[in-house]
Motif scaffolding. Sequence first.
Motif, PDB file in Angstrom:
ATOM      1  N   ILE A 244      11.843  -7.939  24.479  1.00  0.00           N
ATOM      2  CA  ILE A 244      11.903  -6.973  23.394  1.00  0.00           C
ATOM      3  C   ILE A 244      10.479  -6.763  22.878  1.00  0.00           C
ATOM      4  N   PHE A 245       9.936  -5.573  23.097  1.00  0.00           N
ATOM      5  CA  PHE A 245       8.535  -5.306  22.810  1.00  0.00           C
ATOM      6  C   PHE A 245       8.317  -4.611  21.467  1.00  0.00           C
ATOM      7  N   ARG A 246       7.207  -4.965  20.841  1.00  0.00           N
ATOM      8  CA  ARG A 246       6.720  -4.267  19.659  1.00  0.00           C
ATOM      9  C   ARG A 246       5.814  -3.109  20.063  1.00  0.00           C
ATOM     10  N   GLU A 247       5.031  -3.329  21.144  1.00  0.00           N
ATOM     11  CA  GLU A 247       4.041  -2.339  21.557  1.00  0.00           C
ATOM     12  C   GLU A 247       3.687  -2.569  23.015  1.00  0.00           C
ATOM     13  N   CYS A 256      -0.344  -3.766  29.289  1.00  0.00           N
ATOM     14  CA  CYS A 256      -0.110  -4.988  28.525  1.00  0.00           C
ATOM     15  C   CYS A 256       0.782  -4.672  27.336  1.00  0.00           C
ATOM     16  N   GLY A 257       1.476  -5.672  26.864  1.00  0.00           N
ATOM     17  CA  GLY A 257       2.345  -5.475  25.711  1.00  0.00           C
ATOM     18  C   GLY A 257       2.550  -6.754  24.940  1.00  0.00           C
ATOM     19  N   VAL A 258       3.028  -6.603  23.711  1.00  0.00           N
ATOM     20  CA  VAL A 258       3.324  -7.739  22.848  1.00  0.00           C
ATOM     21  C   VAL A 258       4.782  -7.633  22.414  1.00  0.00           C
ATOM     22  N   THR A 259       5.504  -8.735  22.524  1.00  0.00           N
ATOM     23  CA  THR A 259       6.908  -8.739  22.128  1.00  0.00           C
ATOM     24  C   THR A 259       7.032  -8.863  20.614  1.00  0.00           C
ATOM     25  N   SER A 262       5.641 -11.905  19.247  1.00  0.00           N
ATOM     26  CA  SER A 262       4.176 -12.034  19.352  1.00  0.00           C
ATOM     27  C   SER A 262       3.705 -12.783  20.600  1.00  0.00           C
ATOM     28  N   ILE A 263       4.444 -12.647  21.689  1.00  0.00           N
ATOM     29  CA  ILE A 263       4.016 -13.182  22.979  1.00  0.00           C
ATOM     30  C   ILE A 263       3.464 -12.026  23.812  1.00  0.00           C
ATOM     31  N   ALA A 264       2.294 -12.211  24.424  1.00  0.00           N
ATOM     32  CA  ALA A 264       1.637 -11.142  25.165  1.00  0.00           C
ATOM     33  C   ALA A 264       1.900 -11.252  26.666  1.00  0.00           C
ATOM     34  N   TYR A 265       2.152 -10.100  27.264  1.00  0.00           N
ATOM     35  CA  TYR A 265       2.405 -10.003  28.697  1.00  0.00           C
ATOM     36  C   TYR A 265       1.562  -8.861  29.265  1.00  0.00           C
ATOM     37  N   CYS A 266       1.171  -8.989  30.537  1.00  0.00           N
ATOM     38  CA  CYS A 266       0.500  -7.893  31.238  1.00  0.00           C
ATOM     39  C   CYS A 266       1.084  -7.777  32.635  1.00  0.00           C
ATOM     40  N   TRP A 267       0.870  -6.610  33.262  1.00  0.00           N
ATOM     41  CA  TRP A 267       1.337  -6.388  34.627  1.00  0.00           C
ATOM     42  C   TRP A 267       0.544  -5.258  35.265  1.00  0.00           C
ATOM     43  N   GLY A 268       0.521  -5.271  36.617  1.00  0.00           N
ATOM     44  CA  GLY A 268      -0.212  -4.251  37.367  1.00  0.00           C
ATOM     45  C   GLY A 268      -1.439  -4.812  38.058  1.00  0.00           C
ATOM     46  N   PHE A 269      -2.463  -3.987  38.195  1.00  0.00           N
ATOM     47  CA  PHE A 269      -3.697  -4.320  38.916  1.00  0.00           C
ATOM     48  C   PHE A 269      -4.416  -5.476  38.225  1.00  0.00           C
TER      49      PHE A 269
END
Length: 392
Positions: A244-247, A256-259, A262-269
Amino acid sequence: MVSCGAGSEAVKLAVSPLVLVVLLIACISESGTTPTPTPVTPTSEFLQVSAGAEYTCGVTDAETYCWGSNGGGQLGDGTFDNRLVPTAVKGASIFTMITTSAENTCGITAARSAYCWGSNLEGEIGDGTLEQHVMPTPVAGGIRFSQISVGGLHTCGVAENGDAYCWGGNDYGQLGDNSATAKFSPTRVAGGLKFIQVSAGTYHSCGVTTDNRAYCWGSNSNGGLGNGTTDRELTPKRVNTNLIFREVIAAEEFTCGVTITSIAYCWGFNANGQLGDGTTDSRFEPTRIAGSLIFTRVSPGFGHTCGLTVTRAVYCWGFNGNGRLGDGTTTQRLTPMPVAGNLSFLLVTAGFAHTCAISTDNITYCWGWNERGQLGDGTTADRHVPTVVSQP
C-alpha cells in the motif's frame, strides 16, 4: 535598491555534460529616492525546491525562482540566459508547487491553475501548440490540478476530482491513453482510475490511486513498471505487489516508492545501484531498499536516488559522479549512505547529476554537478557536500 542577475549567451541544452558554458554575471546598483525607507523582511526562504536535469527551481511564499541551464527557456525569466543564482520567474502568478525536468518546468497556483514553460518539442507544455515559451503559459483546458509532474518529454497531473491527465510525447504509451500518439493538451489517462498522485518519468509514468495502489504505464524495457515483465503498457497496469503506497516516483527506466508504513522500495534498471538493494541487478518487481531505514519519501534522479528518513536525515545511493550523493566522495554506493554534515532536512529532490534539499532551519542546500550553475551558489564548481544556495 540593489538588484543582481546572472546571465550568459543563449545556449541550447547540451546532450553531454562535457560542453563548457561560459557565464557572465552582471550586478546593477541603483540608488533609492526615499530618504528613510521602511525596513522589509525578505521572503526568500524556499518552501519547496525541485532539481531538474541541469537546473533547479524553488518557490517561496511570494515568488518562484529558477537557476542553472536555460537553453530551452525553462527558467521562465523571459530569456535563454543561464543563471548562477536564483532568478525570479516572470509573470503575475504565485506558485504553490513546482516541478522540473530536462528543459521544461510546470507549476500550480493557489487557485489550482497549471502553467508550464520552456521547451515544447512534443507538446509537454500542454497549451495545444509546439511553441517554445520562456515565461509561464497556461495549460489548456482550464482543469484545476491538485498535483503535477514533468517527465522527459511529457507531463502528467491529477485533477481535483482524482482524474489523471497526461500530455506531450507518447512514443512508449507514457500518456496512458491507450495510444502511442503525442498529445498537445491534457488527455485523460484511460481506465477510469482515481489518483492521489502521479509521476512522469523519462519514458514511463506511475501513480497512486485513492486506495493507495501503485500503477505504471509506458516503457518497460528494464522492468520500470514493476509488473514482473518487460512489456510496454499503453494504459495503467497494477504494480505486481500487495503493498500500500503513499507515493511512487518514476525516473529514468526505474521507479521508487514509499508505503504508508514508510518503507521504501525501488524497481527497474539498476546498473548504477540506484535501487539501493546492495546489487546492480535490475528488478522487475518492488524490492526493498537495503537496511532498516524508515523513509518519509524517496526521490530518484538519473542513476542515483535520495531519500528522507523519519528522523530528518538524507541518505543517497547509486552513481556518484560529480559528488551527487553528497557524502564527500565520488564513490558509487549500492546501499544508502548519509549525506555529509549531520544536517536535518524537510525535503530532498534528486536531479540529473545534482541533488538539493531544504533543512529544518529553512536553508536550501545543493550538491553535485554544477557546470550550468544548477547548485545556485554563484559558481560553476562541483560540490561533493551540501552547499548553501545563494539568497534570491
